[in-house]
Design a protein around this motif. Structure first.
Motif, PDB file in Angstrom:
ATOM      1  N   ALA A 114       0.825  -1.215   0.000  1.00 37.97           N
ATOM      2  CA  ALA A 114       0.000   0.000   0.000  1.00 37.97           C
ATOM      3  C   ALA A 114       0.854   1.258   0.000  1.00 37.97           C
ATOM      4  CB  ALA A 114      -0.933   0.000   1.210  1.00 37.97           C
ATOM      5  N   GLY A 115       2.000   1.223   0.687  1.00 37.22           N
ATOM      6  CA  GLY A 115       2.893   2.379   0.676  1.00 37.22           C
ATOM      7  C   GLY A 115       3.348   2.720  -0.728  1.00 37.22           C
ATOM      8  N   GLY A 116       3.615   1.702  -1.526  1.00 37.00           N
ATOM      9  CA  GLY A 116       4.003   1.928  -2.918  1.00 37.00           C
ATOM     10  C   GLY A 116       2.854   2.427  -3.773  1.00 37.00           C
ATOM     11  N   LEU A 117       1.627   1.984  -3.452  1.00 30.75           N
ATOM     12  CA  LEU A 117       0.465   2.449  -4.206  1.00 30.75           C
ATOM     13  C   LEU A 117       0.263   3.951  -4.022  1.00 30.75           C
ATOM     14  CD1 LEU A 117      -2.185  -0.370  -3.540  1.00 30.75           C
ATOM     15  CD2 LEU A 117      -0.738  -0.064  -5.533  1.00 30.75           C
ATOM     16  N   MET A 118       0.329   4.402  -2.774  1.00 33.09           N
ATOM     17  CA  MET A 118       0.043   5.806  -2.488  1.00 33.09           C
ATOM     18  C   MET A 118       1.069   6.743  -3.124  1.00 33.09           C
ATOM     19  SD  MET A 118      -2.752   5.691  -0.820  1.00 33.09           S
ATOM     20  CE  MET A 118      -2.892   7.345  -0.165  1.00 33.09           C
ATOM     21  N   VAL A 119       2.352   6.433  -2.931  1.00 31.43           N
ATOM     22  CA  VAL A 119       3.380   7.304  -3.498  1.00 31.43           C
ATOM     23  C   VAL A 119       3.470   7.132  -5.008  1.00 31.43           C
ATOM     24  CG1 VAL A 119       5.324   5.691  -3.253  1.00 31.43           C
ATOM     25  CG2 VAL A 119       5.734   8.148  -3.151  1.00 31.43           C
ATOM     26  N   GLY A 120       3.198   5.918  -5.499  1.00 23.74           N
ATOM     27  CA  GLY A 120       3.288   5.651  -6.930  1.00 23.74           C
ATOM     28  C   GLY A 120       2.241   6.395  -7.737  1.00 23.74           C
ATOM     29  N   VAL A 121       1.026   6.485  -7.207  1.00 20.92           N
ATOM     30  CA  VAL A 121      -0.044   7.176  -7.928  1.00 20.92           C
ATOM     31  C   VAL A 121       0.350   8.620  -8.217  1.00 20.92           C
ATOM     32  CG1 VAL A 121      -2.362   8.125  -7.656  1.00 20.92           C
ATOM     33  CG2 VAL A 121      -1.956   5.722  -7.165  1.00 20.92           C
ATOM     34  N   MET A 122       0.804   9.341  -7.188  1.00 24.11           N
ATOM     35  CA  MET A 122       1.138  10.749  -7.371  1.00 24.11           C
ATOM     36  C   MET A 122       2.394  10.928  -8.222  1.00 24.11           C
ATOM     37  SD  MET A 122      -1.480  11.726  -5.904  1.00 24.11           S
ATOM     38  CE  MET A 122      -1.247  13.447  -6.283  1.00 24.11           C
ATOM     39  N   ALA A 123       3.367  10.014  -8.072  1.00 20.45           N
ATOM     40  CA  ALA A 123       4.603  10.120  -8.847  1.00 20.45           C
ATOM     41  C   ALA A 123       4.348   9.850 -10.332  1.00 20.45           C
ATOM     42  CB  ALA A 123       5.643   9.149  -8.306  1.00 20.45           C
ATOM     43  N   VAL A 124       3.551   8.835 -10.637  1.00 20.31           N
ATOM     44  CA  VAL A 124       3.241   8.527 -12.037  1.00 20.31           C
ATOM     45  C   VAL A 124       2.457   9.672 -12.669  1.00 20.31           C
ATOM     46  CG1 VAL A 124       1.899   7.019 -13.553  1.00 20.31           C
ATOM     47  CG2 VAL A 124       3.339   6.030 -11.764  1.00 20.31           C
ATOM     48  N   LEU A 125       1.485  10.207 -11.932  1.00 17.25           N
ATOM     49  CA  LEU A 125       0.688  11.316 -12.451  1.00 17.25           C
ATOM     50  C   LEU A 125       1.575  12.520 -12.771  1.00 17.25           C
ATOM     51  CD1 LEU A 125      -2.359  11.688 -12.971  1.00 17.25           C
ATOM     52  CD2 LEU A 125      -2.497  12.870 -10.780  1.00 17.25           C
ATOM     53  N   ALA A 126       2.577  12.748 -11.915  1.00 12.25           N
ATOM     54  CA  ALA A 126       3.489  13.870 -12.141  1.00 12.25           C
ATOM     55  C   ALA A 126       4.334  13.670 -13.391  1.00 12.25           C
ATOM     56  CB  ALA A 126       4.391  14.056 -10.920  1.00 12.25           C
ATOM     57  N   GLU A 127       4.590  12.420 -13.769  1.00  8.57           N
ATOM     58  CA  GLU A 127       5.426  12.152 -14.940  1.00  8.57           C
ATOM     59  C   GLU A 127       4.645  12.235 -16.249  1.00  8.57           C
ATOM     60  OE1 GLU A 127       8.398   9.415 -15.386  1.00  8.57           O
ATOM     61  OE2 GLU A 127       9.015   9.283 -13.303  1.00  8.57           O
ATOM     62  N   ILE A 128       3.359  11.914 -16.220  1.00  7.82           N
ATOM     63  CA  ILE A 128       2.615  11.827 -17.483  1.00  7.82           C
ATOM     64  C   ILE A 128       1.794  13.079 -17.782  1.00  7.82           C
ATOM     65  CG2 ILE A 128       2.472   9.311 -17.247  1.00  7.82           C
ATOM     66  CD1 ILE A 128      -0.493   9.645 -16.584  1.00  7.82           C
ATOM     67  N   VAL A 129       1.573  13.945 -16.778  1.00  7.75           N
ATOM     68  CA  VAL A 129       0.721  15.119 -16.973  1.00  7.75           C
ATOM     69  C   VAL A 129       1.534  16.373 -16.666  1.00  7.75           C
ATOM     70  CG1 VAL A 129      -1.428  16.273 -16.346  1.00  7.75           C
ATOM     71  CG2 VAL A 129      -1.289  13.776 -16.251  1.00  7.75           C
ATOM     72  N   PRO A 130       1.560  17.341 -17.576  1.00 10.70           N
ATOM     73  CA  PRO A 130       2.286  18.592 -17.308  1.00 10.70           C
ATOM     74  C   PRO A 130       1.624  19.371 -16.172  1.00 10.70           C
ATOM     75  CG  PRO A 130       1.008  18.764 -19.328  1.00 10.70           C
ATOM     76  CD  PRO A 130       0.953  17.326 -18.923  1.00 10.70           C
ATOM     77  N   PRO A 131       2.391  20.197 -15.470  1.00  9.12           N
ATOM     78  CA  PRO A 131       1.861  20.890 -14.292  1.00  9.12           C
ATOM     79  C   PRO A 131       0.589  21.695 -14.549  1.00  9.12           C
ATOM     80  CG  PRO A 131       4.243  21.114 -14.385  1.00  9.12           C
ATOM     81  CD  PRO A 131       3.831  20.452 -15.659  1.00  9.12           C
ATOM     82  N   ARG A 132       0.495  22.361 -15.728  1.00  6.48           N
ATOM     83  CA  ARG A 132      -0.672  23.201 -15.978  1.00  6.48           C
ATOM     84  C   ARG A 132      -1.951  22.399 -16.084  1.00  6.48           C
ATOM     85  NH1 ARG A 132       0.051  28.062 -20.169  1.00  6.48           N
ATOM     86  NH2 ARG A 132      -2.152  28.132 -19.604  1.00  6.48           N
ATOM     87  N   GLU A 133      -1.843  21.106 -16.436  1.00 10.20           N
ATOM     88  CA  GLU A 133      -3.025  20.262 -16.619  1.00 10.20           C
ATOM     89  C   GLU A 133      -3.257  19.308 -15.447  1.00 10.20           C
ATOM     90  OE1 GLU A 133      -5.032  20.567 -19.184  1.00 10.20           O
ATOM     91  OE2 GLU A 133      -3.800  22.128 -20.095  1.00 10.20           O
TER      92      GLU A 133
END
Length: 520
Positions: A114-133
């Motif tokens: 679960a620790g990997g799920l929580m941090v992974g979700v936000m980290a992956v989102l940061a890599e695939i979506v530019p900050p403005r979006e």
């Protein structure tokens, strides 16, 4: 190398997989809570009640920063998928548990994933979506929280009443398989990782050591062992030694698992303390309220999940309203003050419950507690983030999350010991010399309780009421102490788009900047 570009359709598909993964991590504790009375009756081990929740929270708390570093080193895709797989393996093993020791151990394995799920979700989102979006996609993730808080108890109660408590863990499998499949294909474009990240293994080991020793002290002290016993004194010495060593190592580490510099800021430290208290109260309430609802008020597991909805809805509404208010006015100091007052009042009201307290009265108490926690959950994170330079936002967010989870771990552990000790003591006292509080309580289920003679049933219900009353009395005292912390928080204008990128704003910033967008 430039980051990979994802099409809108790819981002939507990936977001769906990430939302399912976050739902897995957040839903699990909510599903398990209504099933705990039945699980305890089936497997025995009342004294291990707290560890069913604490083991999960503790493991996920310690694992979260490690997963973040592994993602930098090996790549987000492989680490995120691995964390989902570990979570699912832990779920299967939890459902197969034959005793409380196995269940607690496998819950800890679940927590690692679960620790990997929580941090992974936000980290992956940061890599695939530019900050403005990114904001609109993060909004989808935030919507998962109330869905889990409201839906989890209902699902857990239905499973317990109509299937078997083991399905409270097996239900993770279909969701997990979907999340695995979606993420396996949609994250294929992510880079493998830099290979340059340093993982602070020494700091991680010391962090795990002193936290675990501290939780063991609060769980075993006065129950399994006397407070002056060699076991408890030895754990106390280990806690102090490991904590001191942890501080020394983190000060010298090139990439510390928890940068201590963020604690130099007064507001951050105060907000972190309030986060600890919120975790203490939230997990305590979720763990012990179903005990009272099922054993004393006669609610089924499904209904006990429904009965928690007033607290969850009040918390969600207040959190959203508070966030909107802060964004519009730029002022936030009143919210933590009001939140601690309401939270302490709600906990104090729960401490007054008796065997004749109605479900309507309990629901009103839940609304008060939910309003207080709603004022605090988002605001404490906001203050913590606003108190750190932008370059340290990640460290500040991680440290504040750690403190909240730590509060949950210690809260459930301490309150669980108080509950078990008070309950068994009440049974032994009221039943006379022939009473055996420990044995009678360890195997009790709501169904078995209904089959007992009226006198025996009333005796056990009174014992549960005494235990829950003691739990909420101490929780209210802790929450009241939080008011002193909230009053000490200073108003620092919120950073805006034009704010300095290296330093948090001070009181001299303009009102326009103070009213800028809030990231919570």
């Amino acid at each position: 190398m430039a980051p990979p570009r994802f099409s809108h359709r790819e981002i939507l598909a990936t977001t769906a997989g990430l939302a399912i993964a976050m739902l897995l991590a957040m839903l699990d504790n909510m599903i398990v809570a209504p099933a705990l009375p039945t699980i305890l009756g089936d497997l025995g081990g009342l004294n291990h009640l707290a560890w069913v929740t604490t083991g999960y929270i503790l493991a996920s708390t310690v694992a979260t920063p490690i997963w973040g570093k592994l993602g930098d080193l090996l790549g987000r895709r492989i680490t995120f998928i691995t964390s989902i797989a570990i979570f699912l393996i832990g779920s299967v093993l939890c459902g197969m548990s034959q005793n409380m020791a196995e269940l607690v151990g496998f819950r800890a394995l679940q927590g690692l994933g679960a620790g990997g799920l929580m941090v992974g979700v936000m980290a992956v989102l940061a890599e695939i979506v530019p900050p403005r979006e990114r904001g609109k996609y993060q909004g989808v993730m935030m919507a998962v929280m109330p869905a889990a808080m409201i839906g989890g108890p209902l699902v857990g109660g239905f499973i317990t009443d109509h299937l078997n408590w083991r399905w409270a863990f097996y239900v993770n499998l279909p969701l997990g398989v979907v999340a695995l499949a979606v993420c396996w294909f949609t994250l294929a474009k992510l880079p493998r990782g830099t290979g340059k990240a340093r993982i602070d293994w020494t700091g991680s080991a010391l962090l795990t050591t002193w936290i675990t020793a501290l939780v063991l002290i609060t769980s075993w002290g006065g129950t399994e062992y006397d407070w002056s016993s060699p076991q408890i004194l030895g754990l106390a010495a280990l806690t102090v030694a490991a904590f001191v060593a942890f501080v020394v190592v983190e000060r010298r580490a090139a990439e510390p698992i928890m940068p201590l510099t963020v604690f130099r800021n007064r507001n951050f430290t105060l907000a972190g303390t309030l986060s600890f208290i919120v975790g203490f109260a939230m997990f305590g309430g979720m763990t012990f309220l179903p005990q009272f609802q099922q054993f004393v008020q006669g609610a089924s597991a499904t209904n006990s999940g429904l009965l928690l909805m007033p607290m969850m809805v009040a918390m969600m509404v207040t959190s959203l309203a508070g966030g909107a208010l802060i964004s519009r006015t730029g002022h936030y100091r009143a919210l933590p003050i009001a939140g601690t007052v309401l939270m302490a009042a709600g906990l104090a009201l729960f401490a007054t419950m008796g065997t004749d307290t109605s479900k309507t009265v309990t629901a009103l108490y839940m609304v008060v507690l939910g309003l207080g926690m709603g004022c605090l959950m988002q605001t404490t994170m906001l203050i913590a983030q606003n108190s750190a330079p932008l370059r340290d936002i990640g460290a500040a967010t991680g440290a504040a999350t750690f403190l909240r989870n730590m509060g949950g771990s210690l809260g459930v552990s301490i309150l669980g010991s108080i509950y078990a000790h008070t309950l068994t003591g009440s049974i032994t006292s009221n039943a006379g010399p022939a009473g055996d509080g420990g044995d009678s309580a360890a195997r009790m289920t709501p169904e078995l309780l209904r089959s007992l003679p009226e006198a025996a049933r009333h005796l056990f219900q009174q014992a549960v009421t005494d235990g829950v009353g003691a739990v909420f009395t101490w929780a209210a005292i802790i929450a009241a102490a939080g008011l002193l912390v909230a009053l000490a928080i200073r108003h620092v204008p919120l950073r805006g788009f034009a704010a300095d990128k290296d330093q948090p704003q001070d009181a001299g910033d303009t009102p326009t900047e103070a009213k800028a967008t809030v990231t919570a």
